[in-house]
Design a protein around this motif. Structure first.
Motif, short mmCIF file in Angstrom:
data_model
loop_
_atom_site.label_atom_id
_atom_site.label_comp_id
_atom_site.label_asym_id
_atom_site.label_seq_id
_atom_site.Cartn_x
_atom_site.Cartn_y
_atom_site.Cartn_z
N ALA A 1 0.73 -1.18 -0.03
CA ALA A 1 -0.06 0.05 0.01
C ALA A 1 0.93 1.18 0.25
CB ALA A 1 -1.01 -0.24 1.19
N GLY A 2 2.28 1.05 0.14
CA GLY A 2 2.92 2.22 0.05
C GLY A 2 3.14 2.68 1.32
N ILE A 3 2.98 2.17 2.12
CA ILE A 3 3.16 2.56 3.65
C ILE A 3 4.56 2.45 4.08
CG2 ILE A 3 2.58 2.51 6.20
CD1 ILE A 3 -0.41 1.56 5.17
N ARG A 4 5.24 3.62 4.46
CA ARG A 4 6.58 3.17 5.18
C ARG A 4 6.71 3.08 6.69
NH1 ARG A 4 6.12 7.73 2.24
NH2 ARG A 4 6.00 8.94 3.80
N PHE A 5 7.04 1.89 6.88
CA PHE A 5 6.92 1.73 8.42
C PHE A 5 7.95 1.27 9.19
CE2 PHE A 5 6.31 -2.23 5.94
CZ PHE A 5 7.23 -3.19 6.46
N HIS A 6 8.30 1.59 10.43
CA HIS A 6 9.22 1.33 11.24
C HIS A 6 9.05 0.16 12.09
CE1 HIS A 6 11.20 5.13 10.17
NE2 HIS A 6 10.04 5.74 10.07
N ALA A 7 9.61 -1.18 11.75
CA ALA A 7 9.09 -2.27 12.75
C ALA A 7 10.24 -2.20 14.06
CB ALA A 7 9.30 -3.58 11.82
N VAL A 8 9.53 -1.98 15.05
CA VAL A 8 10.25 -1.79 16.40
C VAL A 8 10.00 -3.25 17.07
CG1 VAL A 8 10.66 -0.49 18.47
CG2 VAL A 8 10.14 0.53 16.34
N GLU A 9 11.01 -3.89 17.15
CA GLU A 9 10.89 -5.28 17.75
C GLU A 9 11.15 -5.29 19.27
OE1 GLU A 9 13.85 -7.75 15.97
OE2 GLU A 9 12.74 -8.08 14.23
N THR A 10 10.26 -5.18 20.07
CA THR A 10 10.28 -5.13 21.57
C THR A 10 10.31 -6.30 22.45
OG1 THR A 10 7.98 -5.00 21.85
CG2 THR A 10 8.86 -3.09 21.49
N TYR A 11 10.17 -7.51 21.86
CA TYR A 11 10.21 -8.78 22.28
C TYR A 11 10.61 -10.01 21.54
CZ TYR A 11 5.64 -10.53 20.63
OH TYR A 11 4.53 -10.79 19.95
N ASP A 12 11.09 -11.13 22.45
CA ASP A 12 10.99 -12.38 21.65
C ASP A 12 10.48 -13.34 22.21
OD1 ASP A 12 12.32 -13.69 19.84
OD2 ASP A 12 14.27 -13.91 20.62
N THR A 13 10.30 -14.62 21.50
CA THR A 13 9.44 -15.84 21.84
C THR A 13 10.41 -16.87 21.68
OG1 THR A 13 7.50 -14.46 21.01
CG2 THR A 13 7.26 -17.09 21.53
N ALA A 14 10.45 -17.45 22.75
CA ALA A 14 11.18 -18.78 22.95
C ALA A 14 10.75 -19.98 23.52
CB ALA A 14 12.45 -18.66 23.73
N ARG A 15 10.87 -21.19 22.99
CA ARG A 15 10.22 -22.36 23.88
C ARG A 15 10.73 -22.63 25.00
NH1 ARG A 15 10.01 -27.25 19.01
NH2 ARG A 15 9.19 -26.09 17.53
N LEU A 16 9.98 -23.24 25.94
CA LEU A 16 10.35 -23.48 27.33
C LEU A 16 10.46 -25.13 27.20
CD1 LEU A 16 7.70 -21.62 29.47
CD2 LEU A 16 10.34 -21.11 29.24
N ALA A 17 11.51 -25.51 27.94
CA ALA A 17 11.94 -26.78 28.02
C ALA A 17 11.08 -27.59 29.18
CB ALA A 17 13.20 -27.23 27.93
N CYS A 18 10.59 -28.62 29.20
CA CYS A 18 9.73 -29.26 30.35
C CYS A 18 10.29 -30.85 30.31
CB CYS A 18 8.37 -29.25 29.95
SG CYS A 18 7.85 -27.56 30.08
N SER A 19 10.57 -31.37 31.34
CA SER A 19 10.71 -32.74 31.41
C SER A 19 9.59 -33.78 31.52
CB SER A 19 11.87 -32.85 32.68
OG SER A 19 11.12 -32.80 33.92
N ASP A 20 9.84 -34.79 31.25
CA ASP A 20 8.71 -35.86 31.34
C ASP A 20 8.14 -35.84 32.71
OD1 ASP A 20 9.25 -36.53 28.65
OD2 ASP A 20 9.89 -38.52 28.99
N GLN A 21 9.19 -35.96 33.64
CA GLN A 21 8.65 -35.90 34.92
C GLN A 21 7.83 -34.55 35.54
OE1 GLN A 21 11.79 -36.63 33.86
NE2 GLN A 21 11.89 -38.74 34.33
N GLU A 22 8.29 -33.45 35.06
CA GLU A 22 7.67 -32.04 35.25
C GLU A 22 6.11 -32.12 34.92
OE1 GLU A 22 11.13 -28.72 35.47
OE2 GLU A 22 10.49 -29.65 33.57
N ILE A 23 6.07 -32.83 33.55
CA ILE A 23 4.71 -32.77 32.82
C ILE A 23 3.95 -33.47 33.55
CG2 ILE A 23 3.47 -33.20 30.71
CD1 ILE A 23 6.07 -31.90 29.33
N VAL A 24 4.34 -34.97 33.82
CA VAL A 24 3.51 -35.85 34.67
C VAL A 24 2.88 -35.51 35.90
CG1 VAL A 24 3.30 -38.24 35.68
CG2 VAL A 24 4.68 -37.85 33.39
N ALA A 25 3.80 -34.88 36.56
CA ALA A 25 3.40 -34.20 37.71
C ALA A 25 2.56 -33.08 37.65
CB ALA A 25 4.76 -33.63 38.68
N ARG A 26 2.56 -32.29 36.71
CA ARG A 26 1.68 -31.12 36.49
C ARG A 26 0.19 -31.61 36.10
NH1 ARG A 26 2.83 -25.83 34.70
NH2 ARG A 26 4.95 -26.29 35.59
N PHE A 27 0.30 -32.72 35.39
CA PHE A 27 -0.86 -33.37 35.06
C PHE A 27 -1.47 -34.25 36.08
CE2 PHE A 27 -0.64 -33.24 29.94
CZ PHE A 27 -0.44 -31.95 30.11
#
Length: 237
Positions: free
Chosen positions: A136-162
C-alpha cells in the motif's frame, strides 16, 4: 471435571486459568513458550502518523520511554485484548481491530496509504502484515520489543503437572506453541496423557501447525480471540 491444558505464556496463562475455573473446568497451566523483552531505544519518528500493534506483548515489553514518545499518535491494535493493553500503557487514541493481523493490515492500508507509521512487534512474526503495508506504499518502522522462545519441560515435570491423569482438551494460541506440542506428545512417557484430548486452535494458522498433532481432533475458534476459543468448550465434542 473436564481438564483443560493451557499452553499460552504467562501472564495470560494464569488469567485464562481463572476464566476456566469460573466456568467449572479444571485448568492445567503449562506454558510452552515465554516472551522476553529486547533492548530497544526510545527513538523518535517525526514523520510517523500512527502506530500499529498486532500483539499485546509488543506493548507490554516496550520501554516506557518509547511508549511515551508514541502515546499521542493514533494506535491501531489488532483486537480487543491488545487494545486494552495499549490503553493501559498510555496510548490516548486506540482503535480496536478485527482480531486478525492481515485484516488489520487491510484497514490500515486503506487509511494510511503512502504515509509513515511505527509497527511495535516481536522478533518472531509472520511477514504477511508488513507485506500488505508495503504493497500500500506505507513506510513503516518495525520496532521489535520482545522475543518468543520455547520452554523446555521434562517428562517428570509434565506428569507431575498433570497429576499423571489424561487431559480432555488443549487450548493452543499460537503456531509457535503448536510446533512445541508435536515433539511433546510423541514422547513415550506422555502419549497416554494426550490420547483422548482434542485440540482447540485460536485460528486456522494455528490449526495448520497442529496438523501433525491432533488430526481430526482439532477445532478452530470462529474468531481469533479467547472468547471464541473458550466457546468451543461448550459445544458437543
Amino acid at each position: 471435571m473436564i481438564r483443560i491444558l493451557v499452553t499460552r505464556p504467562e501472564p495470560g496463562a494464569s488469567r485464562t486459568a481463572r476464566r476456566l475455573e469460573a466456568r467449572g473446568f479444571q485448568p492445567i497451566v503449562l506454558p510452552l513458550t515465554e516472551t522476553t523483552a529486547l533492548p530497544v531505544e526510545a527513538s523518535v519518528f517525526p514523520a510517523a502518523v500512527a502506530v500499529a500493534v498486532t500483539s499485546a506483548n509488543a506493548v507490554r515489553h516496550a520501554p516506557k520511554a518509547l511508549i511515551a514518545a508514541l502515546a499521542a499518535l493514533p494506535c491501531h491494535a489488532v483486537g480487543k485484548r491488545t487494545a486494552e493493553t495499549c490503553r493501559a500503557a498510555g496510548f490516548t487514541s486506540v482503535s480496536e481491530g478485527p482480531g486478525d493481523a492481515q485484516a488489520l493490515a487491510g484497514v490500515i492500508s486503506n487509511e494510511f496509504a503512502g504515509k509513515e507509521m511505527v509497527y511495535l512487534c516481536g522478533r518472531v512474526r509472520l511477514p504477511a502484515f508488513e507485506e500488505r503495508l508495503a504493497a500500500a506504499g506505507i513506510r513503516f518502522h518495525a520496532v521489535e520489543t520482545y522475543d518468543t522462545a520455547r520452554l523446555a519441560c521434562s517428562d517428570q515435570e509434565i506428569v507431575a503437572r498433570f497429576s499423571n491423569k489424561p487431559i480432555d482438551a488443549v487450548l493452543v494460541y499460537s503456531a509457535r506453541a503448536a510446533e512445541a506440542l508435536s515433539p511433546l506428545i510423541r514422547r513415550p512417557a506422555l502419549r497416554g496423557l494426550f490420547e483422548t484430548a482434542e485440540f482447540l486452535a485460536l485460528s486456522a494458522r494455528v490449526a495448520k501447525a497442529l496438523a501433525e498433532v491432533g488430526g481430526q481432533k482439532v477445532r478452530i475458534a470462529s474468531q481469533p480471540d479467547e472468547d471464541a476459543l473458550l466457546a468451543l468448550l461448550s459445544l458437543p465434542r
